[in-house]
Design a protein around this motif. Structure first.
Motif, PDB file in Angstrom:
ATOM      1  N   PHE A 142      10.747  -9.769  -2.382  1.00  0.00           N
ATOM      2  CA  PHE A 142      10.876  -8.670  -3.332  1.00  0.00           C
ATOM      3  C   PHE A 142       9.947  -7.507  -2.981  1.00  0.00           C
ATOM      4  O   PHE A 142      10.368  -6.351  -3.031  1.00  0.00           O
ATOM      5  N   PRO A 143       8.668  -7.773  -2.656  1.00  0.00           N
ATOM      6  CA  PRO A 143       7.825  -6.650  -2.240  1.00  0.00           C
ATOM      7  C   PRO A 143       8.392  -5.875  -1.058  1.00  0.00           C
ATOM      8  O   PRO A 143       8.241  -4.655  -0.994  1.00  0.00           O
ATOM      9  N   GLU A 144       9.042  -6.585  -0.140  1.00  0.00           N
ATOM     10  CA  GLU A 144       9.640  -5.892   1.007  1.00  0.00           C
ATOM     11  C   GLU A 144      10.770  -4.969   0.551  1.00  0.00           C
ATOM     12  O   GLU A 144      10.883  -3.824   0.996  1.00  0.00           O
ATOM     13  N   LEU A 145      11.608  -5.465  -0.357  1.00  0.00           N
ATOM     14  CA  LEU A 145      12.667  -4.621  -0.903  1.00  0.00           C
ATOM     15  C   LEU A 145      12.091  -3.413  -1.642  1.00  0.00           C
ATOM     16  O   LEU A 145      12.601  -2.285  -1.516  1.00  0.00           O
ATOM     17  N   LEU A 146      11.055  -3.646  -2.421  1.00  0.00           N
ATOM     18  CA  LEU A 146      10.438  -2.555  -3.172  1.00  0.00           C
ATOM     19  C   LEU A 146       9.899  -1.482  -2.236  1.00  0.00           C
ATOM     20  O   LEU A 146      10.017  -0.283  -2.521  1.00  0.00           O
ATOM     21  N   HIS A 147       9.331  -1.902  -1.122  1.00  0.00           N
ATOM     22  CA  HIS A 147       8.821  -0.933  -0.148  1.00  0.00           C
ATOM     23  C   HIS A 147       9.953  -0.054   0.373  1.00  0.00           C
ATOM     24  O   HIS A 147       9.808   1.178   0.457  1.00  0.00           O
ATOM     25  N   HIS A 148      11.080  -0.671   0.721  1.00  0.00           N
ATOM     26  CA  HIS A 148      12.200   0.105   1.254  1.00  0.00           C
ATOM     27  C   HIS A 148      12.803   1.019   0.199  1.00  0.00           C
ATOM     28  O   HIS A 148      13.358   2.077   0.524  1.00  0.00           O
ATOM     29  N   LEU A 149      12.684   0.641  -1.075  1.00  0.00           N
ATOM     30  CA  LEU A 149      13.211   1.466  -2.160  1.00  0.00           C
ATOM     31  C   LEU A 149      12.214   2.528  -2.620  1.00  0.00           C
ATOM     32  O   LEU A 149      12.555   3.375  -3.446  1.00  0.00           O
ATOM     33  N   ARG A 193       1.320  -7.062   6.538  1.00  0.00           N
ATOM     34  CA  ARG A 193       2.392  -6.146   6.134  1.00  0.00           C
ATOM     35  C   ARG A 193       2.374  -5.928   4.609  1.00  0.00           C
ATOM     36  O   ARG A 193       2.499  -4.807   4.131  1.00  0.00           O
ATOM     37  N   ALA A 194       2.206  -7.015   3.860  1.00  0.00           N
ATOM     38  CA  ALA A 194       2.183  -6.908   2.397  1.00  0.00           C
ATOM     39  C   ALA A 194       1.009  -6.048   1.926  1.00  0.00           C
ATOM     40  O   ALA A 194       1.148  -5.229   1.011  1.00  0.00           O
ATOM     41  N   LEU A 195      -0.141  -6.258   2.529  1.00  0.00           N
ATOM     42  CA  LEU A 195      -1.313  -5.480   2.145  1.00  0.00           C
ATOM     43  C   LEU A 195      -1.132  -4.001   2.455  1.00  0.00           C
ATOM     44  O   LEU A 195      -1.491  -3.128   1.653  1.00  0.00           O
ATOM     45  N   GLN A 196      -0.567  -3.704   3.602  1.00  0.00           N
ATOM     46  CA  GLN A 196      -0.377  -2.306   3.995  1.00  0.00           C
ATOM     47  C   GLN A 196       0.617  -1.592   3.091  1.00  0.00           C
ATOM     48  O   GLN A 196       0.506  -0.380   2.855  1.00  0.00           O
ATOM     49  N   HIS A 197       1.589  -2.322   2.554  1.00  0.00           N
ATOM     50  CA  HIS A 197       2.615  -1.703   1.714  1.00  0.00           C
ATOM     51  C   HIS A 197       2.160  -1.500   0.268  1.00  0.00           C
ATOM     52  O   HIS A 197       2.773  -0.726  -0.467  1.00  0.00           O
ATOM     53  N   ALA A 198       1.118  -2.192  -0.155  1.00  0.00           N
ATOM     54  CA  ALA A 198       0.697  -2.124  -1.553  1.00  0.00           C
ATOM     55  C   ALA A 198      -0.032  -0.818  -1.848  1.00  0.00           C
ATOM     56  O   ALA A 198      -0.886  -0.377  -1.071  1.00  0.00           O
ATOM     57  N   ARG A 199       0.298  -0.215  -2.979  1.00  0.00           N
ATOM     58  CA  ARG A 199      -0.377   1.012  -3.400  1.00  0.00           C
ATOM     59  C   ARG A 199      -1.802   0.718  -3.879  1.00  0.00           C
ATOM     60  O   ARG A 199      -2.701   1.531  -3.723  1.00  0.00           O
ATOM     61  N   LEU A 200      -1.980  -0.434  -4.494  1.00  0.00           N
ATOM     62  CA  LEU A 200      -3.287  -0.858  -4.982  1.00  0.00           C
ATOM     63  C   LEU A 200      -3.430  -2.348  -4.719  1.00  0.00           C
ATOM     64  O   LEU A 200      -2.511  -3.115  -5.000  1.00  0.00           O
ATOM     65  N   VAL A 201      -4.579  -2.751  -4.177  1.00  0.00           N
ATOM     66  CA  VAL A 201      -4.853  -4.166  -3.894  1.00  0.00           C
ATOM     67  C   VAL A 201      -6.121  -4.576  -4.623  1.00  0.00           C
ATOM     68  O   VAL A 201      -7.162  -3.940  -4.480  1.00  0.00           O
ATOM     69  N   ALA A 239      -9.028  -9.573   3.297  1.00  0.00           N
ATOM     70  CA  ALA A 239      -8.199  -8.366   3.338  1.00  0.00           C
ATOM     71  C   ALA A 239      -8.777  -7.339   4.312  1.00  0.00           C
ATOM     72  O   ALA A 239      -8.039  -6.692   5.063  1.00  0.00           O
ATOM     73  N   ALA A 240     -10.095  -7.195   4.303  1.00  0.00           N
ATOM     74  CA  ALA A 240     -10.731  -6.243   5.220  1.00  0.00           C
ATOM     75  C   ALA A 240     -10.494  -6.640   6.667  1.00  0.00           C
ATOM     76  O   ALA A 240     -10.246  -5.783   7.533  1.00  0.00           O
ATOM     77  N   GLN A 241     -10.552  -7.944   6.959  1.00  0.00           N
ATOM     78  CA  GLN A 241     -10.295  -8.415   8.318  1.00  0.00           C
ATOM     79  C   GLN A 241      -8.865  -8.116   8.762  1.00  0.00           C
ATOM     80  O   GLN A 241      -8.604  -7.937   9.952  1.00  0.00           O
ATOM     81  N   LEU A 242      -7.948  -8.054   7.789  1.00  0.00           N
ATOM     82  CA  LEU A 242      -6.555  -7.755   8.102  1.00  0.00           C
ATOM     83  C   LEU A 242      -6.281  -6.253   8.152  1.00  0.00           C
ATOM     84  O   LEU A 242      -5.137  -5.835   8.344  1.00  0.00           O
ATOM     85  N   GLY A 243      -7.319  -5.445   7.972  1.00  0.00           N
ATOM     86  CA  GLY A 243      -7.170  -4.006   8.129  1.00  0.00           C
ATOM     87  C   GLY A 243      -6.841  -3.239   6.874  1.00  0.00           C
ATOM     88  O   GLY A 243      -6.595  -2.030   6.931  1.00  0.00           O
ATOM     89  N   ARG A 244      -6.831  -3.910   5.724  1.00  0.00           N
ATOM     90  CA  ARG A 244      -6.542  -3.217   4.459  1.00  0.00           C
ATOM     91  C   ARG A 244      -7.546  -3.690   3.408  1.00  0.00           C
ATOM     92  O   ARG A 244      -7.302  -4.637   2.662  1.00  0.00           O
ATOM     93  N   PRO A 245      -8.720  -3.018   3.338  1.00  0.00           N
ATOM     94  CA  PRO A 245      -9.706  -3.420   2.339  1.00  0.00           C
ATOM     95  C   PRO A 245      -9.139  -3.307   0.924  1.00  0.00           C
ATOM     96  O   PRO A 245      -8.295  -2.448   0.650  1.00  0.00           O
ATOM     97  N   VAL A 246      -9.596  -4.173   0.044  1.00  0.00           N
ATOM     98  CA  VAL A 246      -9.133  -4.117  -1.344  1.00  0.00           C
ATOM     99  C   VAL A 246      -9.667  -2.854  -2.006  1.00  0.00           C
ATOM    100  O   VAL A 246     -10.709  -2.310  -1.611  1.00  0.00           O
ATOM    101  N   ASP A 247      -8.964  -2.408  -3.029  1.00  0.00           N
ATOM    102  CA  ASP A 247      -9.399  -1.242  -3.795  1.00  0.00           C
ATOM    103  C   ASP A 247     -10.398  -1.622  -4.880  1.00  0.00           C
ATOM    104  O   ASP A 247     -11.219  -0.790  -5.289  1.00  0.00           O
ATOM    105  N   VAL A 248     -10.310  -2.863  -5.343  1.00  0.00           N
ATOM    106  CA  VAL A 248     -11.220  -3.295  -6.400  1.00  0.00           C
ATOM    107  C   VAL A 248     -11.330  -4.817  -6.372  1.00  0.00           C
ATOM    108  O   VAL A 248     -10.355  -5.515  -6.123  1.00  0.00           O
ATOM    109  N   GLU A 249     -12.555  -5.314  -6.573  1.00  0.00           N
ATOM    110  CA  GLU A 249     -12.782  -6.746  -6.773  1.00  0.00           C
ATOM    111  C   GLU A 249     -12.831  -7.008  -8.273  1.00  0.00           C
ATOM    112  O   GLU A 249     -13.563  -6.351  -8.998  1.00  0.00           O
TER     113      GLU A 249
END
Length: 300
Positions: free
Chosen positions: A41-48, A73-81, A92-102
């Motif tokens: 579903f997140p993948e579909l949402l990204h394309h939409l 891929r999921a982390l990169q597509h998210a507007r907020l993590v 998340a930081a190791q995967l190249g997309r640091p979280v926005d909030v803990e």
């Protein structure tokens, strides 16, 4: 997948989607099939073009190349993590997309009206761990939880069994109803709680709220208890437990991979700090959730 039945139009009608992934299923330790299912579903949402928020949850571990690719891929597509612990934020930081909030688990946002203390010790045993599994030695797990329960009974404590993950019947697998027959045979005439129906969550929360202490192998059984102001001793089988609870200041955790599980569990149940510490958990959780709410508010 073609959208012929209106799925794409329905998804496109939303302004924002919050993805919980059940709190701790953003990992490949439960199998790639589960991770793929939760990524569709997140993948579909990204394309939409529909914004997606990953709500506070455990991120990782990812032990396979395919799992790592899906996670990145999921982390990169998210507007907020948002993560619910420091280890997840580091992953998340190791995967190249640091979280926005803990933050912390969203279970602490559920209403937690006081419940009269009518039960003593609630024991939640995991059907996931009762037979062969990739997480713990099943034979040792069965011995440890039964021995803890027997010794508590010998001390005069009253045991109530709680099935937290409930299947449609008593079949084996990821189903806490499965071990109940074995437990009742070993422990005698004990109360058993099997939540059912649309209000299953309410039944669980009322039950754990009525206990003096909860011993649980399910993360969410313990979190429901803590959020209701009941001390919970997690019997932890994965790395998702300790970082989350440490962030809340709760160190009453028993690692099932360690030595002397029975002794450590009994010591934790008897700790004089339980009531004082559970009040502090509630205070910290409220602060942590406020940070996520503020971040979400800025996004909106």
């Amino acid at each position: 997948m073609t959208g012929a039945h209106g799925l794409f139009d329905w998804l496109a009608s939303f302004d924002l989607v919050l993805d919980t992934r059940s709190g701790d299923s953003f990992a490949d330790i439960y199998g790639l099939d589960r991770m793929r299912d939760m990524s569709r579903f997140p993948e579909l949402l990204h394309h939409l073009g529909v914004p997606l928020v990953l709500t506070p949850q455990t991120i990782g571990p990812f032990n396979t190349r395919r799992g790592t690719r899906l996670a990145r891929r999921a982390l990169q597509h998210a507007r907020l993590v948002a993560s619910r612990d420091a280890s997840s934020a580091a992953c998340a930081a190791q995967l190249g997309r640091p979280v926005d909030v803990e933050s912390t688990d969203v279970v602490f946002a559920i209403d937690h009206s006081p419940v009269p203390k009518t039960r003593d010790v609630i024991l939640n045993v995991s059907g996931l761990l009762w037979d062969g599994n990739p997480h713990v030695d099943a034979a040792r797990y069965r011995y440890d939880v039964l021995e803890v329960a027997r010794r508590l009974q010998a001390e005069g404590r009253t045991i109530t069994l709680l099935a937290h993950v409930v299947g449609p019947d008593d079949s084996a697998g990821d189903n806490d109803r499965y071990p109940l027959a074995d437990l009742q045979r070993e422990l005698g005439d004990v109360e058993v709680i099997v939540p059912r129906g649309a209000d299953a969550l309410g039944q669980v929360r009322e039950a754990v709220g009525s206990a003096r202490v909860v011993l649980g192998s399910r993360m969410h059984a313990c979190l429901n208890a803590l959020s209701m102001g009941t001390p919970a001793i997690p019997l932890a089988y994965s790395r998702k437990f300790a970082p989350l609870l440490a962030g809340l200041g709760w160190d009453h955790v028993v690692d099932l991979h360690g030595d002397d599980v029975v002794s450590r569990a009994l010591e934790a149940v008897a700790s004089p700090r339980l009531q004082e510490d559970v009040v502090e958990v509630r205070r910290r959780a409220d602060q942590d959730l406020a940070r996520f709410c503020d971040a979400l508010g800025e996004l909106l």
